[in-house]
Design an enzyme around this catalytic site. Structure first.
Site, PDB file in Angstrom:
ATOM      1  N   TYR A  87       0.806  -1.120  -0.024  1.00  0.00           N
ATOM      2  CA  TYR A  87       0.113   0.126  -0.084  1.00  0.00           C
ATOM      3  C   TYR A  87       0.958   1.202   0.005  1.00  0.00           C
ATOM      4  O   TYR A  87       1.967   1.184   0.584  1.00  0.00           O
ATOM      5  CB  TYR A  87      -1.072   0.039   1.160  1.00  0.00           C
ATOM      6  N   GLU A  88       0.440   2.453  -0.604  1.00  0.00           N
ATOM      7  CA  GLU A  88       1.091   3.567  -0.834  1.00  0.00           C
ATOM      8  C   GLU A  88       1.355   4.214   0.512  1.00  0.00           C
ATOM      9  O   GLU A  88       2.459   5.009   0.830  1.00  0.00           O
ATOM     10  CB  GLU A  88       0.542   4.558  -1.964  1.00  0.00           C
ATOM     11  N   SER A  89       0.828   3.902   1.443  1.00  0.00           N
ATOM     12  CA  SER A  89       0.979   4.699   2.776  1.00  0.00           C
ATOM     13  C   SER A  89       2.256   3.938   3.625  1.00  0.00           C
ATOM     14  O   SER A  89       2.746   4.517   4.550  1.00  0.00           O
ATOM     15  CB  SER A  89      -0.289   4.260   3.839  1.00  0.00           C
ATOM     16  N   GLY A  90       2.912   3.068   2.697  1.00  0.00           N
ATOM     17  CA  GLY A  90       4.253   2.687   3.446  1.00  0.00           C
ATOM     18  C   GLY A  90       4.224   1.352   3.781  1.00  0.00           C
ATOM     19  O   GLY A  90       4.991   0.987   4.783  1.00  0.00           O
TER      20      GLY A  90
END
Lengths: 279, 249, 279, 249
Positions: free
Chosen positions: B49-52
């Site tokens: 996920y792009e939130s890390g």
């Protein structure tokens, strides 16, 4: 050394009309209470910067604090549109909002360049998209070794960055964990910084996955328990998903929104009313 | 067992994932499908996920891209700059799994504006991580509810580049990934033509007619000669999907 | 998914003659045992890459494994010179050693570019120094926004990177903590990677300050307890400072060194004899 | 209390640090001096090591730049790329504290080769972090044992840029920090001339004559008109220094 102050004093000292201000937070640890204090203090003509402007940016825009938004994704996560943002872009209400639009990769690298004292960053980005044609701060750059053409974006160096963290110690060292977003880079890229924290403690005991920002890299720390609500602070609070849902109805209507701003500025209450009751 | 067209779409999208694929997951429909796949036939999928988060294993659907459960169940939690620079950009991710507000004949994606950019009819959220996900993943799967509003001849704004104006555009631009190779809607499944890269209907979901699809497509739709039929959701798939959704309430 | 193998099999599978090989470790977690295995297997014509080549690189160079060294600081930390390295550079013994010399900031950024899939990195570096005139891989680059001239260095993408870490789980996920150096970047920049670990465990429990490399980012994991000796692995071993001191005398003399290589390759013993006795 | 010239050098170098200065500490003599300062008059010094530690507080001298005690006692441990990119490069560090194999009349530092680069008489370890420390810290302090071998008219190789060929060179090159503002040796203290940036002797250590210094300087040394005398180490300073060294055995 970071100064320890109240939220009102910190915002008063650090945020001025016309400033470039980044309130960062990637769903987690969003510094909402600081955003509300900026509305209360009536700041104007701000250039607001954030990868993921959500409710608190909708509120700042609707309250007329901003003249420009630099961003990569503006929405109410899991719910839908930001209606105050849309009203500003589509109808210029309460005032026209200039936008400078990037992708997440571009914004993240702009903060990295800012934190690194470099004027620009290089990435593989934007190729083939219309973003490169509507956003001036996207330019080609050629590798001096291979001749390959990549993309350059300019550093972001906000006048002020505001973030929320779990803890600080009494000397102003800040500790945060969980999803870290781009907060460290946003603080290091800024001329001044404010960190609101859930609590100030005597000692920062180690926590897996935690990052520490030394006191000397932070301008002011303010203790604001729950300062990320309706976002969350891992280990301290849960995300208030019903607030996000309730915001949709309030923000769709200029009058409803006006009443909310009135309650915030006159009574200091940021509550919303939704299906789950008042929040 | 009865099911909705949204459920069919989620199940069809989930089936497209397999094995140990690394999937860069957009929120909403892609996240639902990727989590359903992990809970059914593909337990070893690696969700990014792009939130890390690398390797998130949530037991309910995340409410947002930054839901705490994504971090708590991840193999590694990293900063947002790192997820884009060290993990997405070098081509380490197999599948970019994206949604769209508008998708066009050549798989270009718009999540920015409906209408003119400077005077938009509808201002949408914007790019997020999608432009680079679409550029750098080995393949891109798009999952989208189909209508004449969303399935358009030409997107109003190219937020994320698909196949441009046809086969060869990606190579000319130096893009490394193959771009959109699969589009799953609530009506059927589309794949780019091997020659032209135009999206072609390759499978119809059970109970959907060709006319239904044509009525929901904003261009003169081509249909694969060997048009397939999507298997309806199995009882197990539906139970898993509903359990995931129930757990998220 | 990383394969789990013995050290000998891993080196045999991953390291070939003529390869560009980085054994990274910044004082902490130096993969010495893997370096010794490369000597034992008689690899030749390697381009060795490392920010801080120390004893294990002295050994590889003295044993004739390397034709080139890419580095930024080559010494015996806390003791003095690397005599095998000096003998190669000053006298071409046992063979001439080509060098490509950078600063730490340059090398670190070259790995970052390599890990990021970019052909080059930008930094404020080398300005006014003679490094820029002796090293071809240092070039100027102009900011497309400000016109400022900065420095570009090309990405490092080793054929193989070898690092040592504290632990891996049985699926090959790797966990390391303490001083992390440039290990993550060096692994991600490489085409293939080998991680030697102190132990393989059932589950990687969280540790403050730890970084996890997912199994799918690593090629092979080998369990080699003490594989960093005479360097250390925080939480597992202490640095053997006497080994570093004892190495000085052995490495000053070609015959003494030859005897050491003989013991290593014939008997498998990497021990040295110093003031503190055999180590 | 008797003391060695090395001890005088360490004490003089330690005295140059004060308050809450952020010091980027090279290993060897600089590390000894910085740790002595922190243990005596400047307990709030922030020690930064290139191995990736911010605010290390070791209670003995680290045996190397990567001694575990630096990490265990730090406020934050970060990667090596981060220490250079996020902390050194933007100018966050007050003092770069460096050693040298050769130092010249204008404060340029050589740690690369003695003799010709392609056919060196002595191959030294190389640059390490020094070029960018010398470029980006607000000021640079150099601590070095003085002799005609180390104090030369012109360094054989400019590893780290000092004042080049004189005042104004740093500005012309766009370097942001002030460069070397203080050089401490076992014989005395040197500062760059305000006009020319040539290193000028400003203080003699106790018991050292001007002739001693001239004999150990490889150029026609200028002496400040108001030449000072370094106070000898105090008993407290010596005790602290010896305790630090003792604890490191």
């Amino acid at each position: 050394m970071a100064e320890i102050a109240t939220l009102a004093d910190a915002v008063g000292e650090l945020v001025g009309d016309g400033d470039v201000v980044a309130l960062e937070g990637f769903t987690h640890l969003i510094p909402t209470a600081a955003g509300h204090e900026i509305i209360r203090q009536g700041r104007r003509d701000l250039t607001l910067v954030r990868m993921t402007p959500d409710i608190v940016y909708d509120q700042l825009i609707g309250a007329g604090c901003a003249r420009k938004l630099v961003f990569s994704w503006g929405g109410n996560p899991g719910v839908g549109s930001l209606h105050r943002f849309r009203d500003a872009v589509e109808n210029g209400w309460p005032r026209a909002l200039e936008i400078e639009e990037h992708s997440h990769a571009g914004m993240a690298n702009r903060y990295v360049a800012g934190a690194s004292g470099l004027p620009f960053a290089v990435l593989r980005g934007y190729v083939g998209t219309d973003l490169a044609s509507v956003t001036e701060s996207i330019k080609p750059i050629t590798c001096p070794f291979t001749g390959e053409v990549l993309t350059a974006v300019p550093a972001l160096n906000p006048d002020v960055t505001v973030v929320h963290a779990q803890r600080a110690d009494r000397r102003g060292n800040v500790q945060l964990w969980g999803l870290l977003g781009v907060q460290k880079e946003a603080v290091l890229a800024a001329r001044r910084s404010l960190v609101t924290v859930e609590e100030i403690v005597d000692e920062l005991t180690p926590v897996p996955g935690a990052v520490v920002l030394p006191s000397w890299a932070v301008t002011v720390v303010a203790e604001v328990p729950g300062g990320a609500h309706p976002s969350y602070a891992q280990g301290y609070s849960e995300r208030d998903n019903a607030y996000y849902a309730a915001w949709d109805a309030i923000s769709r209507d200029r009058d409803e929104f006006g009443a909310w701003v009135g309650r915030l500025t006159r009574e200091g209450s940021a509550r919303v009313t939704g299906k789950g009751g008042e929040r | 067992m009865s099911y909705t067209s949204d459920e069919m779409m989620a199940v069809a999208a989930a089936r497209a994932l397999s094995g140990r694929q690394r999937v860069f997951v957009g929120i909403g429909l892609p996240s639902t499908a990727a989590n359903l796949a992990r809970r059914t036939h593909a337990p070893d999928l690696v969700l990014v996920y792009e939130s890390g988060t690398l390797g998130s294993k949530p037991d309910r659907l995340p409410a947002s891209i930054g839901d705490g459960i994504l971090a708590e169940t991840a193999d590694a939690v990293i900063s947002v700059p790192e997820v884009f620079n060290y993990w997405l950009q070098p081509g380490r991710i197999d599948i970019g799994f994206l949604g769209a507000a508008q998708l066009d004949r050549f798989g270009n994606i718009n999540t920015t504006v409906v209408g003119d950019y400077t005077a938009p009819k509808v201002r949408l959220p914007g790019a997020g991580g999608a432009p680079e996900i679409a550029a750098s993943c080995r393949e891109v799967y798009v999952v989208v509810r189909q209508s004449r509003r969303s399935f358009v001849e030409r997107v109003d704004f190219v937020t994320s580049f698909g196949h441009g104006t046809g086969r060869g555009d990606r190579e000319r631009l130096g893009l490394r990934g193959a771009g959109p190779t699969l589009v799953i809607t609530d009506l059927g499944v589309f794949r780019p033509d091997a020659g032209t890269a135009e999206l072609v209907l390759t499978d119809l979901h059970e109970g959907v007619s060709l006319d239904d699809v044509r009525a929901a497509t904003g261009w003169d739709l081509k249909v694969a000669p060997d048009l397939g039929r999507t298997r309806p959701p199995t009882a197990d798939e539906l139970a898993a999907l509903r359990a995931l959704k129930e757990a998220s309430k």
